[in-house]
Design a protein around this motif. Structure first.
Motif, PDB file in Angstrom:
ATOM      1  N   ALA A 196      18.893 -23.856  16.621  1.00  0.00           N
ATOM      2  CA  ALA A 196      18.095 -22.681  16.958  1.00  0.00           C
ATOM      3  C   ALA A 196      16.652 -22.928  16.540  1.00  0.00           C
ATOM      4  O   ALA A 196      16.102 -22.243  15.700  1.00  0.00           O
ATOM      5  CB  ALA A 196      18.665 -21.458  16.241  1.00  0.00           C
ATOM      6  N   SER A 204      13.961 -19.877  17.434  1.00  0.00           N
ATOM      7  CA  SER A 204      14.410 -18.505  17.629  1.00  0.00           C
ATOM      8  C   SER A 204      13.808 -17.616  16.546  1.00  0.00           C
ATOM      9  O   SER A 204      13.486 -18.081  15.448  1.00  0.00           O
ATOM     10  CB  SER A 204      15.936 -18.425  17.579  1.00  0.00           C
ATOM     11  N   GLU A 231      22.460 -21.259  16.895  1.00  0.00           N
ATOM     12  CA  GLU A 231      22.167 -19.822  16.784  1.00  0.00           C
ATOM     13  C   GLU A 231      23.383 -19.054  16.269  1.00  0.00           C
ATOM     14  O   GLU A 231      23.273 -18.234  15.369  1.00  0.00           O
ATOM     15  CB  GLU A 231      21.725 -19.294  18.149  1.00  0.00           C
ATOM     16  N   ARG A 289      26.430 -15.354  26.202  1.00  0.00           N
ATOM     17  CA  ARG A 289      25.406 -16.388  26.337  1.00  0.00           C
ATOM     18  C   ARG A 289      25.972 -17.723  26.798  1.00  0.00           C
ATOM     19  O   ARG A 289      25.429 -18.349  27.715  1.00  0.00           O
ATOM     20  CB  ARG A 289      24.658 -16.574  25.025  1.00  0.00           C
ATOM     21  N   ALA A 333      18.423  -8.790  18.295  1.00  0.00           N
ATOM     22  CA  ALA A 333      17.022  -9.046  17.928  1.00  0.00           C
ATOM     23  C   ALA A 333      16.484  -7.939  17.029  1.00  0.00           C
ATOM     24  O   ALA A 333      15.756  -8.206  16.070  1.00  0.00           O
ATOM     25  CB  ALA A 333      16.171  -9.176  19.192  1.00  0.00           C
TER      26      ALA A 333
END
Length: 120
Positions: free
Chosen positions: A21, A24, A37, A87, A110
């Motif tokens: 990740a 990110s 991630e 995802r 998020a």
């Protein structure tokens, strides 16, 4: 997988959630680029205390309550489910009719990352 994906991934054929990740928001917030991630979400929302190089994120203070444990466990499970069921499979498809709902799922993740307190 699209033509050229392996080249963009440095020759690796793993799914996006298995790749580091690198940039990110989660990786930047906790200062880690050593995990995928999904693995990073599992680590930062772990029940374990923070360790050097392995900070944690907390959405509420650890008061030892069932609520704290439920929230922590729920965020980790929600993230794992989002990466595994949305995802990963959808990174290989285009034109998905449920895309707005999927964006809502990742928007929730998020927001949690953004509002969580960093425990070092």
């Amino acid at each position: 997988m699209q033509p050229g994906d392996e080249e963009r991934r440095g020759g690796e054929s793993r799914s996006p959630a298995e790749l580091p990740a690198r940039q990110s928001p989660l990786a930047l917030k906790v200062g880690r680029r050593d995990a995928s991630e999904m693995a990073l979400f599992q680590s930062v929302f772990s029940k374990d205390a923070p360790k050097p190089g392995q900070s944690r994120l907390r959405l509420m203070p650890d008061d030892g309550s069932d609520t704290f444990r439920s929230v922590r466990r729920g965020v980790a499970a929600f993230a794992e489910g989002a990466f595994a069921a949305i995802r990963n499979p959808n990174s290989h498809e285009a034109g998905l009719p449920e895309l707005p709902e999927h964006l809502g799922v990742f928007s929730t993740l998020a927001r949690w990352v953004d509002t969580a307190a960093l425990a070092l």
